[in-house]
Design a protein around this motif. Structure first.
Motif, PDB file in Angstrom:
ATOM      1  N   LYS A   1       5.121 -14.479  29.121  1.00  9.94           N
ATOM      2  CA  LYS A   1       5.747 -15.753  28.758  1.00  9.94           C
ATOM      3  C   LYS A   1       5.667 -16.752  29.902  1.00  9.94           C
ATOM      4  CE  LYS A   1       9.135 -13.755  25.525  1.00  9.94           C
ATOM      5  NZ  LYS A   1      10.584 -13.572  25.247  1.00  9.94           N
ATOM      6  N   MET A   2       5.968 -16.320  31.113  1.00  5.10           N
ATOM      7  CA  MET A   2       5.929 -17.225  32.264  1.00  5.10           C
ATOM      8  C   MET A   2       4.502 -17.722  32.522  1.00  5.10           C
ATOM      9  SD  MET A   2       8.888 -17.944  33.457  1.00  5.10           S
ATOM     10  CE  MET A   2      10.496 -17.402  34.101  1.00  5.10           C
ATOM     11  N   LEU A   3       3.531 -16.835  32.371  1.00  3.32           N
ATOM     12  CA  LEU A   3       2.136 -17.249  32.551  1.00  3.32           C
ATOM     13  C   LEU A   3       1.722 -18.212  31.443  1.00  3.32           C
ATOM     14  CD1 LEU A   3       0.456 -13.854  33.588  1.00  3.32           C
ATOM     15  CD2 LEU A   3       1.403 -15.632  35.072  1.00  3.32           C
ATOM     16  N   ALA A   4       2.194 -17.969  30.225  1.00  2.00           N
ATOM     17  CA  ALA A   4       1.893 -18.879  29.117  1.00  2.00           C
ATOM     18  C   ALA A   4       2.497 -20.258  29.350  1.00  2.00           C
ATOM     19  CB  ALA A   4       2.415 -18.291  27.808  1.00  2.00           C
ATOM     20  N   LEU A   5       3.624 -20.306  30.046  1.00  2.00           N
ATOM     21  CA  LEU A   5       4.266 -21.584  30.382  1.00  2.00           C
ATOM     22  C   LEU A   5       3.570 -22.288  31.541  1.00  2.00           C
ATOM     23  CD1 LEU A   5       7.990 -20.475  29.980  1.00  2.00           C
ATOM     24  CD2 LEU A   5       6.754 -22.096  28.517  1.00  2.00           C
ATOM     25  N   GLY A   6       2.568 -21.620  32.124  1.00  2.13           N
ATOM     26  CA  GLY A   6       1.733 -22.268  33.130  1.00  2.13           C
ATOM     27  C   GLY A   6       1.785 -21.685  34.523  1.00  2.13           C
ATOM     28  N   ALA A   7       2.658 -20.724  34.764  1.00  7.05           N
ATOM     29  CA  ALA A   7       2.749 -20.142  36.099  1.00  7.05           C
ATOM     30  C   ALA A   7       1.487 -19.354  36.440  1.00  7.05           C
ATOM     31  CB  ALA A   7       3.974 -19.239  36.200  1.00  7.05           C
ATOM     32  N   ASP A   8       1.163 -19.306  37.722  1.00  8.96           N
ATOM     33  CA  ASP A   8       0.020 -18.519  38.197  1.00  8.96           C
ATOM     34  C   ASP A   8       0.409 -17.083  38.517  1.00  8.96           C
ATOM     35  OD1 ASP A   8      -2.201 -20.598  38.477  1.00  8.96           O
ATOM     36  OD2 ASP A   8      -0.573 -21.549  39.594  1.00  8.96           O
ATOM     37  N   ALA A   9       1.674 -16.856  38.830  1.00  3.74           N
ATOM     38  CA  ALA A   9       2.170 -15.524  39.166  1.00  3.74           C
ATOM     39  C   ALA A   9       3.689 -15.551  39.069  1.00  3.74           C
ATOM     40  CB  ALA A   9       1.730 -15.113  40.579  1.00  3.74           C
ATOM     41  N   VAL A  10       4.298 -14.375  39.134  1.00  5.50           N
ATOM     42  CA  VAL A  10       5.761 -14.288  39.082  1.00  5.50           C
ATOM     43  C   VAL A  10       6.268 -13.477  40.267  1.00  5.50           C
ATOM     44  CG1 VAL A  10       5.797 -14.422  36.560  1.00  5.50           C
ATOM     45  CG2 VAL A  10       5.816 -12.183  37.670  1.00  5.50           C
ATOM     46  N   LEU A  11       7.506 -13.762  40.652  1.00  4.67           N
ATOM     47  CA  LEU A  11       8.214 -12.951  41.639  1.00  4.67           C
ATOM     48  C   LEU A  11       9.303 -12.173  40.916  1.00  4.67           C
ATOM     49  CD1 LEU A  11       8.800 -15.418  44.639  1.00  4.67           C
ATOM     50  CD2 LEU A  11       6.950 -13.764  44.347  1.00  4.67           C
ATOM     51  N   ILE A  12       9.464 -10.917  41.295  1.00  6.01           N
ATOM     52  CA  ILE A  12      10.474 -10.044  40.702  1.00  6.01           C
ATOM     53  C   ILE A  12      11.521  -9.725  41.773  1.00  6.01           C
ATOM     54  CG2 ILE A  12      10.921  -7.881  39.497  1.00  6.01           C
ATOM     55  CD1 ILE A  12       9.048  -9.743  37.985  1.00  6.01           C
ATOM     56  N   GLY A  13      12.805  -9.884  41.417  1.00  6.40           N
ATOM     57  CA  GLY A  13      13.876  -9.631  42.366  1.00  6.40           C
ATOM     58  C   GLY A  13      14.696  -8.406  42.011  1.00  6.40           C
ATOM     59  N   ARG A  14      15.737  -8.594  41.216  1.00  8.72           N
ATOM     60  CA  ARG A  14      16.702  -7.519  40.952  1.00  8.72           C
ATOM     61  C   ARG A  14      16.072  -6.223  40.419  1.00  8.72           C
ATOM     62  NH1 ARG A  14      19.329 -12.442  39.762  1.00  8.72           N
ATOM     63  NH2 ARG A  14      21.356 -12.723  40.822  1.00  8.72           N
ATOM     64  N   PRO A  15      15.088  -6.272  39.503  1.00  7.70           N
ATOM     65  CA  PRO A  15      14.491  -5.004  39.055  1.00  7.70           C
ATOM     66  C   PRO A  15      13.874  -4.193  40.197  1.00  7.70           C
ATOM     67  CG  PRO A  15      13.956  -6.753  37.521  1.00  7.70           C
ATOM     68  CD  PRO A  15      14.592  -7.415  38.710  1.00  7.70           C
ATOM     69  N   LEU A  16      13.379  -4.869  41.227  1.00  8.28           N
ATOM     70  CA  LEU A  16      12.795  -4.138  42.343  1.00  8.28           C
ATOM     71  C   LEU A  16      13.850  -3.679  43.336  1.00  8.28           C
ATOM     72  CD1 LEU A  16       9.365  -5.898  42.998  1.00  8.28           C
ATOM     73  CD2 LEU A  16       9.943  -3.954  41.521  1.00  8.28           C
ATOM     74  N   VAL A  17      15.033  -4.303  43.321  1.00  4.95           N
ATOM     75  CA  VAL A  17      16.159  -3.742  44.075  1.00  4.95           C
ATOM     76  C   VAL A  17      16.489  -2.365  43.507  1.00  4.95           C
ATOM     77  CG1 VAL A  17      18.618  -3.975  44.602  1.00  4.95           C
ATOM     78  CG2 VAL A  17      17.133  -5.983  44.717  1.00  4.95           C
ATOM     79  N   ILE A  18      16.606  -2.287  42.198  1.00  2.00           N
ATOM     80  CA  ILE A  18      16.886  -1.007  41.539  1.00  2.00           C
ATOM     81  C   ILE A  18      15.773  -0.007  41.837  1.00  2.00           C
ATOM     82  CG2 ILE A  18      17.104   0.103  39.281  1.00  2.00           C
ATOM     83  CD1 ILE A  18      18.432  -2.547  38.328  1.00  2.00           C
ATOM     84  N   ALA A  19      14.531  -0.460  41.762  1.00  2.00           N
ATOM     85  CA  ALA A  19      13.385   0.424  41.999  1.00  2.00           C
ATOM     86  C   ALA A  19      13.372   0.956  43.425  1.00  2.00           C
ATOM     87  CB  ALA A  19      12.095  -0.328  41.706  1.00  2.00           C
ATOM     88  N   ALA A  20      13.627   0.077  44.404  1.00  2.00           N
ATOM     89  CA  ALA A  20      13.598   0.498  45.806  1.00  2.00           C
ATOM     90  C   ALA A  20      14.744   1.437  46.142  1.00  2.00           C
ATOM     91  CB  ALA A  20      13.634  -0.723  46.719  1.00  2.00           C
ATOM     92  N   TYR A  21      15.933   1.126  45.648  1.00  2.00           N
ATOM     93  CA  TYR A  21      17.087   1.988  45.916  1.00  2.00           C
ATOM     94  C   TYR A  21      16.992   3.307  45.158  1.00  2.00           C
ATOM     95  CZ  TYR A  21      19.879  -0.862  49.009  1.00  2.00           C
ATOM     96  OH  TYR A  21      20.332  -1.530  50.132  1.00  2.00           O
ATOM     97  N   GLY A  22      16.321   3.290  44.035  1.00  2.00           N
ATOM     98  CA  GLY A  22      16.205   4.506  43.242  1.00  2.00           C
ATOM     99  C   GLY A  22      15.029   5.380  43.586  1.00  2.00           C
ATOM    100  N   GLY A  23      14.011   4.810  44.266  1.00  2.00           N
ATOM    101  CA  GLY A  23      12.821   5.615  44.524  1.00  2.00           C
ATOM    102  C   GLY A  23      11.959   5.165  45.680  1.00  2.00           C
ATOM    103  N   GLY A  24      12.471   4.276  46.533  1.00  2.00           N
ATOM    104  CA  GLY A  24      11.694   3.830  47.682  1.00  2.00           C
ATOM    105  C   GLY A  24      10.399   3.165  47.270  1.00  2.00           C
ATOM    106  N   ALA A  25       9.376   3.324  48.087  1.00  2.00           N
ATOM    107  CA  ALA A  25       8.083   2.699  47.801  1.00  2.00           C
ATOM    108  C   ALA A  25       7.500   3.211  46.489  1.00  2.00           C
ATOM    109  CB  ALA A  25       7.107   2.963  48.953  1.00  2.00           C
ATOM    110  N   GLU A  26       7.711   4.503  46.213  1.00  2.00           N
ATOM    111  CA  GLU A  26       7.201   5.073  44.962  1.00  2.00           C
ATOM    112  C   GLU A  26       7.896   4.442  43.758  1.00  2.00           C
ATOM    113  OE1 GLU A  26       6.620   9.439  42.772  1.00  2.00           O
ATOM    114  OE2 GLU A  26       7.411   9.331  44.825  1.00  2.00           O
TER     115      GLU A  26
END
Length: 332
Positions: free
Chosen positions: A273-298
């Motif tokens: 959706k964001m790319l369809a609205l014209g963005a070239d890329a997206v940044l992800i914040g909170r989901p990667l907080v969960i990912a990092a705290y739950g599993g580090g780099a993996e």
């Protein structure tokens, strides 16, 4: 390792700071700043999620697309996915401190590299936090983007030098942090931004653009890219969601520099959706907080890989072979 295990581990480590809700929409954590919530009523955080959710996708299956390609090029880097990690720091006061700053930055930068992406590192009241992130970028041969808070003009050069020493692919400033009271920061004039940008050899990204007029100012100041962002809804209550404003900003930028966007992106279909609205890329914040705290780099790699897979599936079902094929025709 799987997403369920990552979320369970993150819920334990983030206890009291993030509830790892089934839907990360800002409702349960409204006003929890410090913490992972949105400022005040949490409206800006919630607007990010709700504005993006309001768009629908046009299902198309009578076409020749078989294997969608998510590759893109950004700041001279060939990337496998347009999904990047947003600059976040302050583990002790925002996330409970189960990870220290180096562990956090390592998880983000290395997890992104595993998936052919780029991670950003952040800045905080203690300069050591910025330096730690920049040091992790240096260890990754510069494959990361340090972001500086909008500090006093005479303070910024030493932060730029640290990014240059790290060999970073770019450097940025999250100008949307201008209202923070825990650090000497503030808005910047166009002339001040020109001074900052002209004092580094690195591509310079201005994060926190929410209006057409400020997108023009950023370009005139010499920015190599902008991020449409309201700082995750954490600095000013009652702003629009980023999905509400990104299209008009993209239109005025007219391809002169990359436009990245963050805010409320939770899945590969949200990325589409964001790319369809014209963005070239997206940044992800909170989901990667969960990912990092739950599993580090993996865990970070797993989250980006999952979202990229979802993006590919969404591209397949909307008839988009490459990212260049994604446009407003995708949206209903």
């Amino acid at each position: 390792m799987n997403i369920k295990t990552v979320r369970e581990t993150a819920r334990e480590k983030l206890k009291g700071y993030c509830r790892v809700c089934p839907e990360c929409n800002g409702k349960a954590c409204a006003g929890e700043v410090p913490g992972m919530g949105g400022m005040g009523t949490g409206a800006s955080f919630k607007n990010n999620v709700e504005a993006l959710a309001a768009f629908r996708l046009n299902l198309r299956t009578l076409h020749s697309v078989k294997k969608p390609d998510t590759k893109c090029k950004l700041f001279g880097q060939e990337l496998s996915t347009p999904i990047l990690a947003a600059p976040i720091t302050g583990n002790n006061f925002n996330m409970g401190g189960a990870l220290n700053e180096e562990e956090w930055a390592e998880a983000i930068i290395q997890g992104c590299l595993t998936e052919g992406s780029l991670g950003c590192t952040g800045d905080a009241p203690d300069p050591a936090m910025y330096n730690t992130g920049a040091g992790v970028v240096a260890k990754a041969q510069g494959r990361g983007i340090p972001f500086i808070k909008p500090r006093e003009l005479d303070e910024v050069p030493k932060y730029l030098r640290r990014a240059e020493e790290a060999g970073a692919v770019a450097v940025g400033m999250d100008i949307d942090a201008a209202g923070l009271v825990t650090i000497a920061v503030g808005p910047k004039t166009k002339e001040e931004m020109k001074t900052i940008i002209s004092s580094t050899s690195l591509p310079f990204i201005i994060k926190g653009i929410m209006t057409v007029d400020e997108a023009i100012i950023a370009i005139e100041a010499g920015a190599a890219g902008i991020v449409v962002s309201n700082h995750g809804g954490r600095v000013l209550d009652h702003t629009p969601g980023t999905a509400e404003v990104v299209s008009e900003i993209v239109a005025i930028v007219d391809g002169r520099i990359p436009v990245i966007v963050d805010g409320g992106v939770r899945s590969g279909t949200d990325v589409l959706k964001m790319l369809a609205l014209g963005a070239d890329a997206v940044l992800i914040g909170r989901p990667l907080v969960i990912a990092a705290y739950g599993g580090g780099a993996e865990g970070v790699a797993l989250a980006i890989r999952r979202m990229t897979k979802e993006l590919k599936q969404a591209m397949l079902l909307t008839g988009c072979a490459t990212l260049d094929d994604i446009n407003l025709n995708v949206l209903s």
